[in-house]
Every structure is written in structure tokens, then in C-alpha cells.
Design a protein around this motif. Structure first.
Motif, PDB file in Angstrom:
ATOM      1  N   GLU A   8       0.815  -1.216   0.000  1.00 13.74           N
ATOM      2  CA  GLU A   8       0.000   0.000   0.000  1.00 13.74           C
ATOM      3  C   GLU A   8       0.852   1.271   0.000  1.00 13.74           C
ATOM      4  O   GLU A   8       0.362   2.345  -0.329  1.00 13.74           O
TER       5      GLU A   8
ATOM      6  N   PRO B 106      -2.572  -3.415   7.515  1.00 14.73           N
ATOM      7  CA  PRO B 106      -2.779  -2.316   6.557  1.00 14.73           C
ATOM      8  C   PRO B 106      -1.965  -1.101   6.960  1.00 14.73           C
ATOM      9  O   PRO B 106      -1.597  -0.927   8.119  1.00 14.73           O
TER      10      PRO B 106
ATOM     11  N   ARG C 265      -3.662   5.378   6.898  1.00 18.22           N
ATOM     12  CA  ARG C 265      -4.236   6.015   5.706  1.00 18.22           C
ATOM     13  C   ARG C 265      -3.324   7.102   5.149  1.00 18.22           C
ATOM     14  O   ARG C 265      -3.209   7.269   3.937  1.00 18.22           O
TER      15      ARG C 265
ATOM     16  N   ARG D 235      -0.798   5.652   2.673  1.00 22.36           N
ATOM     17  CA  ARG D 235      -1.216   4.832   1.545  1.00 22.36           C
ATOM     18  C   ARG D 235      -0.991   5.580   0.240  1.00 22.36           C
ATOM     19  O   ARG D 235      -1.477   6.686   0.044  1.00 22.36           O
TER      20      ARG D 235
ATOM     21  N   THR E 276      -3.961   3.838  -3.661  1.00 20.38           N
ATOM     22  CA  THR E 276      -5.254   4.082  -3.008  1.00 20.38           C
ATOM     23  C   THR E 276      -6.437   3.547  -3.781  1.00 20.38           C
ATOM     24  O   THR E 276      -7.547   3.522  -3.262  1.00 20.38           O
TER      25      THR E 276
ATOM     26  N   GLN F  34      -5.195  -1.688  -2.236  1.00 24.25           N
ATOM     27  CA  GLN F  34      -5.328  -1.837  -0.796  1.00 24.25           C
ATOM     28  C   GLN F  34      -5.342  -3.311  -0.414  1.00 24.25           C
ATOM     29  O   GLN F  34      -5.782  -4.176  -1.170  1.00 24.25           O
TER      30      GLN F  34
END
Length: 535
Positions: free
Chosen positions: A168, A197, A200, A203, A206, A211
Motif C-alpha cells: 500500500e 494495513p 491512511r 497509503r 489508493t 489496498q
């Protein structure tokens, strides 16, 4: 406070009880021949979506890998719960005009229809081409090589050192470049996938396919999907097709900072539950890498440490820094992650181990007995000290790395010095920075002799610490000749009788589809003179 012998015995009893749970997770390497068979498989979609790979080059053999997965993110990759035959071929040329070795192997649903073949009887020290056939489907063609004969004179060994590829957090443009390089092998030292993960804010990929599926991985199906998601990347596939790989693992193949049979602070899993997660992660890792059949996970875990020779020029060890280690020092009860600590006397306990006693002794015996010019050790993290001074003469150190296992590091480097073992080079990853460093039994002490050299490759995509922090670390640790944490990339090494040359390739973070790689720095180590030099 040092742990008492009573608490050590209690811990060992706990670990033995949890290890017993692994027995239920074993998946046999031999296929279950009572399952139905698809002797003439037909596929509505390409079953070789995850590509091919090779690894573990020996003088007369190499491991070949693929997995049948026409729907790679579906359970069992969209394959039926049946045995499927694959033909494998090894040839002199990419058109397969002269097939030298071939055979049939069964793709087993118990291993997600992944296969690994030990193609043996090959001539040492040359390039080969390989492929798989299933029904009317033909895999991409892979290029691999065998190692030179163990007693052969060798002019050079060329390899890439790489680690830490959070999907990511960037595109695999470094893998794209690695695929085009004129090298003998790739040494990947950990964090091939990320179990978690990305925050945000970090990342970069996207869009929907960028993801992680399922967010955090817990189950075997989720870990299989995570590996498949990474393997679908065309640049990663290209790097696997182009070169044989040697692999060591680190923590994110399972859980951040896990230690042995303990881990998962983020989700407060009890040890019994974490054992199940670890077993699922190990199984999925085995299914998706070019590993030998005798490395299949079982009740005792999964063997990852190994030894490889490259003629009379070099010997290379891959180490496992996760499966046998003690939990990090100075954590609260039930916590197993690494932390920055400055008042942690427990890290100086001489009994604390990162490698485990048996693995460290195996390495020491191998180093001492090796007749080869260069001794290369692939392990998952930075060995040189990178703590910073604090008031009262203490140091702020990260307990998950070698600074948290300082006495074992001193013992290993002391052994190398006492035995006068020449030309030892430690190769690491994990810390998301390019590093060139001198290694001494007593770090940063000019009175302690330099006994080995170290190179650490920055991450391929994963973010690093701010350069302002890295500058403080460099000033506090004179044994570190070079360290940059604001770049992503890999290292390329060329080993000859006289010297080892290392080039740090890099690009800025974040790694975008149009990013370009450039040479950040270069170093060399002269044979018989430990410690990197610039240029």
C-alpha cells in the motif's frame, strides 16, 4: 531485573504447551492421493496468474515454484478440491528446443495448489529456463541458474539485497529494475508481505486493487489472499522470473515484532490464539515461495535458516531472527512489541537470545569451518548499534533489534574476532534505511577491533524515519559510516577475490509509478580488511 530460573522454567512449559497446538496445523508435504484427481484439467481463465519463481540455487539443482490460481483472491484460488497434475520442464533455451529435465508434480488443494519442484541433475554454474504446463495452459517462462560447483574457482558473485515491500505504501519500481539487472541471485531478508494495513496517511496505492484485502490478516485464507495480492504485481513477478531468490523472513510475514510463539499486541490475542495465527502465516508463506519440501511447516514451526556456497569464492547463510528469539526486554507483562527504552538493564542479560542457542552455534561452527574467501550472512535487521545517548550515561535503544540483544551480538562478533575469521559481511534489512557500518564486539569503541562489515538495504516501499532523527543517530554512532532513511530502494553487491563492492540504489518516498532509481552511494570492503570504505 533478570528473570529467575523458576520463571524461565515456567515460560518454557508455556511455550511447549503452545507449540503442541502447532501439531494440529501441520499440512503434509506429500499429496493426499485419496482426493479426486483432475487428470485432464481445463481452465476457463489463466491458472498461472501468480507467475513462477525459482530459488535455492545449488550446484546441481534449483527449486521451481508456481501456484494454480485462476481466481487468485477466491478460496483455493478458484480451483476445485482435487489433485491436479502439472508438468515441469527445464531447458537450455527460452524456446525449450532442448529440454534437459522434466517431470510431473501434483498440485494439492491442501497447499492451495502450489507446487515446488527440486529440479536436480543440472550442470553447475549456468543459466536455465523453466516453465509449467497444466492441461492446455502454459506458464510464463522463468530464468534461473545453478550455483558453481563447490570446489570451483569463481570470478565473482553478483547479488541484490532487498527487504520491506509494503504494497500500500508504494509501487514496486525497484523490483522492475531488479528484473533487468545482470545478477546471480536476489537475497530478500524479510517483510515480503505486510500483515497489517498501512495508516491512511501513508497509503500511496489508493485505488481498489492497491489496498490490502481483508485489512489485518488472521486466518489461512486471509494470509493466502495477502500473498496472492502481492504476487499479482507485475514488477514483483518479473523479478521472480528473472532470478533465483534466497529468502529470510522477519516479523510482518506474521505480526509486527512477534517473538517466537508470542505476539500480537495490537489485537490482544492470547498466546493460544496467536499460535494459530502464526501457523496460518507460516503455511501461506511456504505455499507462495520457492522453498524446499523439507521446509514445510510442522509441529516445531518451520525451518528457514540455511547455507549456500558459491564455488570457492563465497558462502552465504540465511538466518531466522524471529522463531527462536526471547521476547523483547523490559516490556509489560503480556506485551511483545519492540519499544525505545533507555532504562532497560534486562537487555544486558547474557542469556537473552535473538537467534536461539542452536542456530547461533550452527552459524558459528559454519563460519569457523568455511574454506571460502567471503562469508556473507543474510539476516533480517541492522546489527550495528544505533542507539542515542541519554543523561546518566545510558542509551536510548530499540529493543526489537540487535541493541535489545546486546550480549548475544557481542558474543557472536567476539567469536568472529577471536577465531580470526576473515571477510565476514552481515547483510540486513527491516529498519527502512540504507546503512554501511563497521562491526565491533563493543560498538563505537575505538579500542574494540573491527571484526566484520555490515550493509543494510532500505525498504523497497515502506516509509522510514525522518532524516532529522537519522542525523542524530549517525552522530551518536561513529561506526555507522552511512545511513539514509528518507529513501527507498535496494543494494547491489559484487563479490570478487579481492573485494566486495556495494552500490545503494534509491528513490524518494513515496514510490510512485513514474519514480526513477539512482545511485545514492557506493562502498567497498577489501579482502582481509574488515569495515566498509567509501567509493
Amino acid at each position: 531485573m533478570k528473570p529467575s530460573s523458576l520463571s524461565r522454567r515456567a515460560t518454557l512449559r508455556e511455550l511447549s504447551r503452545w507449540a503442541a497446538l502447532l501439531a494440529a496445523q501441520r499440512v503434509a508435504a506429500a499429496p493426499d492421493l485419496s482426493l479426486p484427481r483432475q487428470d485432464r484439467p481445463h481452465f476457463d481463465a489463466d491458472p498461472f496468474t501468480l507467475g513462477v519463481a525459482s530459488g535455492q540455487p545449488r550446484p546441481d539443482s534449483v527449486i521451481l515454484w508456481t501456484r494454480l490460481a485462476p481466481q487468485p483472491m477466491a478460496p483455493l484460488g478458484g480451483m476445485p478440491r482435487a489433485l491436479v497434475p502439472l508438468q515441469w520442464q527445464v531447458a537450455d533455451d527460452e524456446h525449450f528446443a532442448r529440454v534437459r529435465r522434466s517431470g510431473i508434480v501434483w498440485a494439492d488443494p491442501a497447499q492451495a495448489h502450489s507446487v515446488r519442484v527440486r529440479a536436480d541433475g543440472l550442470v553447475p554454474g549456468r543459466v536455465w529456463f523453466y516453465r509449467f504446463l497444466a492441461g492446455d495452459a502454459v506458464s510464463p517462462v522463468g530464468r534461473t541458474r545453478t550455483a558453481p560447483a563447490e570446489d570451483a574457482p569463481v570470478d565473482r558473485l553478483r547479488l541484490v539485497l532487498a527487504s520491506c515491500q509494503h504494497y500500500e505504501q508504494g509501487w514496486f519500481i525497484a523490483q522492475r529494475e531488479i528484473a533487468t539487472q545482470d545478477i546471480d541471485l536476489v537475497l530478500f531478508v524479510g517483510d515480503y508481505i505486510y500483515d497489517n494495513p498501512s495508516p491512511r496517511r501513508l497509503r500511496v496505492r489508493t485505488h481498489e486493487t492497491g489496498q490490502h484485502p481483508s485489512g489485518q490478516a488472521f486466518t489461512l485464507q486471509q494470509f493466502r489472499c495477502r500473498h496472492a495480492h502481492y504476487k499479482l504485481d507485475p514488477d514483483l513477478q518479473a523479478a521472480h522470473r528473472a532470478h533465483p531468490w534466497l529468502l529470510a523472513w522477519d516479523d510482518h510475514e506474521v505480526r509486527n515484532d512477534y517473538a517466537g510463539l508470542r505476539g500480537d499486541d495490537d489485537f490482544d490475542l492470547p498466546p493460544e490464539a496467536f499460535v494459530q495465527v502464526r501457523a496460518a502465516a507460516y503455511q501461506a508463506y511456504f505455499e507462495h515461495q520457492p522453498l524446499a519440501l523439507d521446509q514445510a511447516p510442522g509441529p516445531g514451526g518451520m525451518r528457514m535458516h540455511d547455507r549456500f556456497a558459491w564455488g570457492r569464492l563465497a558462502e552465504l547463510w540465511t538466518l531466522d531472527g524471529r522463531q527462536y528469539r526471547d521476547a523483547q526486554a523490559c516490556n509489560a507483562d503480556g506485551r511483545y512489541n519492540g519499544h525505545m527504552r533507555w532504562n532497560c538493564d534486562a537487555r544486558d542479560d547474557p542469556h537473552r537470545t535473538l537467534l536461539g542457542t542452536a542456530q547461533r552455534q550452527w552459524l558459528e561452527q559454519g563460519l569457523a569451518a568455511s574454506p571460502r574467501r567471503w562469508k556473507l550472512v543474510g539476516q533480517s535487521t541492522q546489527m550495528s548499534s544505533w542507539g542515542v545517548p541519554m543523561p546518566g550515561g545510558r542509551r536510548l535503544v530499540f529493543t526489537d533489534g540487535w541493541d535489545g540483544y546486546a550480549q548475544e551480538r557481542a558474543a557472536l562478533l567476539g567469536f568472529i574476532g577471536e577465531r580470526r575469521i576473515d571477510n565476514v559481511v552481515m547483510l540486513g534489512g527491516d529498519v527502512h534505511r540504507h546503512v554501511a557500518a563497521r562491526l565491533r564486539p563493543r560498538p563505537n569503541d575505538p579500542a574494540s577491533p573491527v571484526v566484520a562489515s555490515e550493509f543494510v538495504a532500505t525498504s523497497l516501499t515502506s516509509s522510514g524515519m525522518p532524516e532529522s532523527t537519522m542525523s542524530l543517530i549517525r552522530r551518536a554512532n561513529p561506526d555507522i559510516l552511512h545511513a539514509r532513511s528518507d529513501v527507498r530502494g535496494y543494494m547491489q553487491l559484487e563479490v570478487t577475490e579481492r573485494s566486495l563492492h556495494c552500490i545503494a540504489r534509491a528513490t524518494d518516498f513515496p514510490v510512485l509509478p513514474h519514480s526513477r532509481m539512482s545511485t545514492l552511494a557506493s562502498f567497498h570492503v577489501e579482502a582481509g580488511r574488515p569495515g566498509p570504505q567509501v567509493g
